[in-house]
Write an enzyme that holds these catalytic residues in place. Structure first.
Site, PDB file in Angstrom:
ATOM      1  N   ASP A   1       0.838  -1.193   0.000  1.00  0.00           N
ATOM      2  CA  ASP A   1       0.000   0.000   0.000  1.00  0.00           C
ATOM      3  C   ASP A   1       0.880   1.252   0.000  1.00  0.00           C
ATOM      4  O   ASP A   1       1.852   1.339   0.748  1.00  0.00           O
ATOM      5  CB  ASP A   1      -0.874  -0.023   1.267  1.00  0.00           C
ATOM      6  CG  ASP A   1      -1.961   1.024   1.243  1.00  0.00           C
ATOM      7  OD1 ASP A   1      -2.787   0.975   0.319  1.00  0.00           O
ATOM      8  OD2 ASP A   1      -1.989   1.888   2.138  1.00  0.00           O
TER       9      ASP A   1
ATOM     10  N   GLU B   1       1.542  -0.656  -5.057  1.00  0.00           N
ATOM     11  CA  GLU B   1       0.483   0.306  -5.328  1.00  0.00           C
ATOM     12  C   GLU B   1       1.197   1.647  -5.341  1.00  0.00           C
ATOM     13  O   GLU B   1       1.483   2.225  -4.297  1.00  0.00           O
ATOM     14  CB  GLU B   1      -0.598   0.293  -4.244  1.00  0.00           C
ATOM     15  CG  GLU B   1      -1.788   1.148  -4.650  1.00  0.00           C
ATOM     16  CD  GLU B   1      -2.199   2.214  -3.638  1.00  0.00           C
ATOM     17  OE1 GLU B   1      -3.233   2.839  -3.857  1.00  0.00           O
ATOM     18  OE2 GLU B   1      -1.489   2.425  -2.642  1.00  0.00           O
TER      19      GLU B   1
HETATM   20  C1  BGC Z   1      -5.640   2.046  -0.466  1.00  0.00           C
HETATM   21  C2  BGC Z   1      -6.789   2.835   0.040  1.00  0.00           C
HETATM   22  C3  BGC Z   1      -6.388   3.473   1.349  1.00  0.00           C
HETATM   23  C4  BGC Z   1      -5.074   4.249   1.218  1.00  0.00           C
HETATM   24  C5  BGC Z   1      -4.479   4.574   2.533  1.00  0.00           C
HETATM   25  C6  BGC Z   1      -4.652   3.163  -0.722  1.00  0.00           C
HETATM   26  O1  BGC Z   1      -3.959   3.238  -1.706  1.00  0.00           O
HETATM   27  O2  BGC Z   1      -5.913   1.310  -1.622  1.00  0.00           O
HETATM   28  O3  BGC Z   1      -7.954   2.083   0.162  1.00  0.00           O
HETATM   29  O4  BGC Z   1      -7.387   4.355   1.736  1.00  0.00           O
HETATM   30  O5  BGC Z   1      -4.122   3.520   0.525  1.00  0.00           O
HETATM   31  O6  BGC Z   1      -3.975   3.417   3.127  1.00  0.00           O
END
Ligand code: BGC
Length: 534
Positions: free
Chosen positions: A215, A274
């Site tokens: 993340d 991500e």
């Molecule tokens: C996740 C989100 C989250 C954020 C903070 C993102 O990229 O996919 O759902 O709110 O990270 O953790």
């Protein structure tokens, strides 16, 4: 159906590189299947439905966070990284799920949330009490005469200042909600702790996890000195420029370390970034040979239903990842964005386009991510009552943006029942009337259904050995049409609403709307995609 955990060419015992063309199904845990009737999806619910995912033809499953959390941001606010939140089950359930998935030939990827903890994490409690853990976060004095203004001009991704003041007068940084304080990755204890957390999940019973979706992989390192961004316009340009808190070069050292750690385990465990980067080239840096295996391709997700735009994104994505020897990943929806049926116009048009986009995605070289319910053609739920919403970005942005609950509505498994088969009772968010018509049970065995389309596409993709991680080249096509060849295979996509005529490229294998072949030519219906054998 049981698959072998092999991927391509494993007999020799060499690395399989299974992830290069894997189809990975995202399970948003709280909305997938509720086994105990509390309205919230859970690990046992997922385990019960694993055969569905194996039969669908997924290679792997990605589970969103199920760790101990006050749920200020759907579990992306982790209070204890080694504990399963009782909402979702127990550690024993996680081990059982891993074992069951592996027995079915499914790999399991879990989320790790390293950019921030929950404000209930023991470290942050200690930091607030003035303890040594304060060094593991970003605490700063304020600006202005009495320190009453935030330390800099950074804004939270969810809206409002990225700083919150604590009783002793200092401020702490949170790029997301105030309940998600950012960790200080310059601190060696933070680094060591996350190495240990990764090892914990890699070594868990049931064979351990097969990888991590990381993340905010682009946000862990902040520019030295936490400098101001500048004008108010620049401050709001999150995602489209290099900001002092995103895509800093320093993040790559962390990912290189994690790659070494992953490689020290058997079975090709992977890291998926991500990462929001300002260009395909910057994104490719995350998947250099000694870094992570994959990065989500948000450029593709954001692309409108438009042939030239899609062709450009495909070309740029392939060129950028090829420059570092990595596969491209494709994704159309996830738990943070409006579902693509709705993004492409909604209703029957949106559904036609979404089905065609799915076939396009699955014909491209690389790995594809599916978001739960897209195989059912689910639209975004756009009329949720405000009082039932839970997304923190909704509350921090005066309801103007960030409506992420509408793609998180529990999915329908059956035509009827209190939550259409999601669980024994109602789900945590209400499902729309008629949701049962989209259910797994209603669509199973119906040859025109979106579910059967996905099943067939995934089965064909597996059978046609050249699909996945092979070459592609574009073919001449009329304006509004994309046509490209893969080994023994052609894919045509008509992004126009009207039918288009072209020379028949071969024998149709699968289509979202049947093409009308007459002699040497074919009329391809509007908003459709066809796979051809050549
Ligand atoms: C996740 C989100 C989250 C954020 C903070 C993102 O990229 O996919 O759902 O709110 O990270 O953790």
């Amino acid at each position: 159906m049981t698959q072998q955990l092999t991927g391509a060419a494993t007999a020799s015992g060499t690395r399989t590189r299974w992830w290069r063309d894997a189809v990975i199904y995202q399970v948003y845990v709280r909305s997938f299947a509720d086994s105990d009737g509390d309205g919230i999806g859970d690990l046992r619910g997922i385990e019960e439905r694993l055969p569905y995912l194996a039969e669908l033809g997924a290679d792997a499953v990605w589970l969103t966070p199920f760790y101990a959390s006050p749920q200020a941001d759907g579990g992306y606010d982790v209070a204890d990284y080694r504990v399963v939140d009782p909402l979702f089950g127990t550690l024993a359930d996680a081990e059982s799920l891993l074992g069951a998935a592996h027995a079915l030939g499914l790999r399991v990827i879990v989320d790790v949330v390293p950019n921030h903890t929950s404000d209930r994490h023991v470290w942050f409690r200690d930091a607030l009490a003035g303890g040594p853990a304060r060094e593991r976060y970003h605490f700063r004095p304020g600006t202005g005469a009495d320190g009453g203004l935030p330390p800099n001009d950074w804004q939270s991704v969810f809206g409002g200042p990225a700083w919150t003041r604590v009783p002793d007068g200092s401020w702490y940084l949170h790029l997301f909600a105030p309940e998600q304080p950012d960790l200080n990755w310059e601190n060696q204890e933070v680094r060591a702790e996350f190495d240990a957390i990764l090892r914990f999940w890699l070594e868990l019973g049931g064979g351990g996890v097969d990888g991590f979706r990381i993340d905010v992989a682009h946000g862990m390192v902040k520019a030295a000195g936490l400098p101001d961004i500048g004008t108010p316009e620049q401050v709001r340009m999150i995602g489209s420029q290099t900001l002092p808190f995103f895509d800093q070069d320093g993040v790559h050292e962390i990912h290189r370390g994690w790659r070494e750690l992953l490689d020290s385990y058997a079975g090709e465990r992977i890291g998926v970034a991500e990462a929001w980067a300002p260009s395909a080239e910057r994104l490719a840096l995350y998947v250099r040979p000694d870094e992570l295996h994959q990065a989500f391709n948000f450029q593709f997700l954001r692309c409108p239903w438009d042939a030239p735009a899609m062709r450009t994104v495909v070309d740029e994505s392939l060129a950028a990842t090829a420059s570092v020897g990595a596969p491209t990943t494709w994704v159309l929806s996830n738990h943070d964005v409006v579902r693509h049926v709705t993004r492409y116009g909604g209703g029957t048009t949106g559904l036609r386009r979404a089905r065609a986009a799915a076939l396009l995605m699955l014909a491209l070289p690389g790995s594809a991510y599916l978001y739960q319910g897209e195989e059912l053609g689910l639209p975004e739920v756009t009329d949720l009552p405000d009082e039932l919403r839970e997304d923190p970005s909704f509350f921090r942005s005066s309801g103007q943006e960030g409506l992420r609950d509408g793609c998180r509505v529990p999915i329908p498994w059956a035509e009827d029942g209190p939550s259409y088969g999601f669980g024994p009772g109602a789900g945590w968010l209400p499902q729309p009337d008629g949701w049962g018509e989209c259910s797994v049970r209603a669509q199973t065995g119906n040859p025109g259904s979106t579910l059967e389309l996905y099943r067939e596409a995934l089965a064909l993709r597996r059978r046609l050995a050249g699909l996945g991680d092979g070459p592609m080249h574009w073919l001449d096509a009329p304006a509004g049409v994309l046509a490209f060849a893969r080994p023994g295979f052609v894919c045509t996509v008509n992004t126009l609403s009207a039918a288009v005529e072209l020379p028949a490229p071969g024998r149709p294998l699968l289509s979202t709307s049947a093409p009308d072949i007459s002699g040497e030519s074919v009329r391809i219906p509007g908003d459709s995609c066809t796979w051809w054998a050549i």
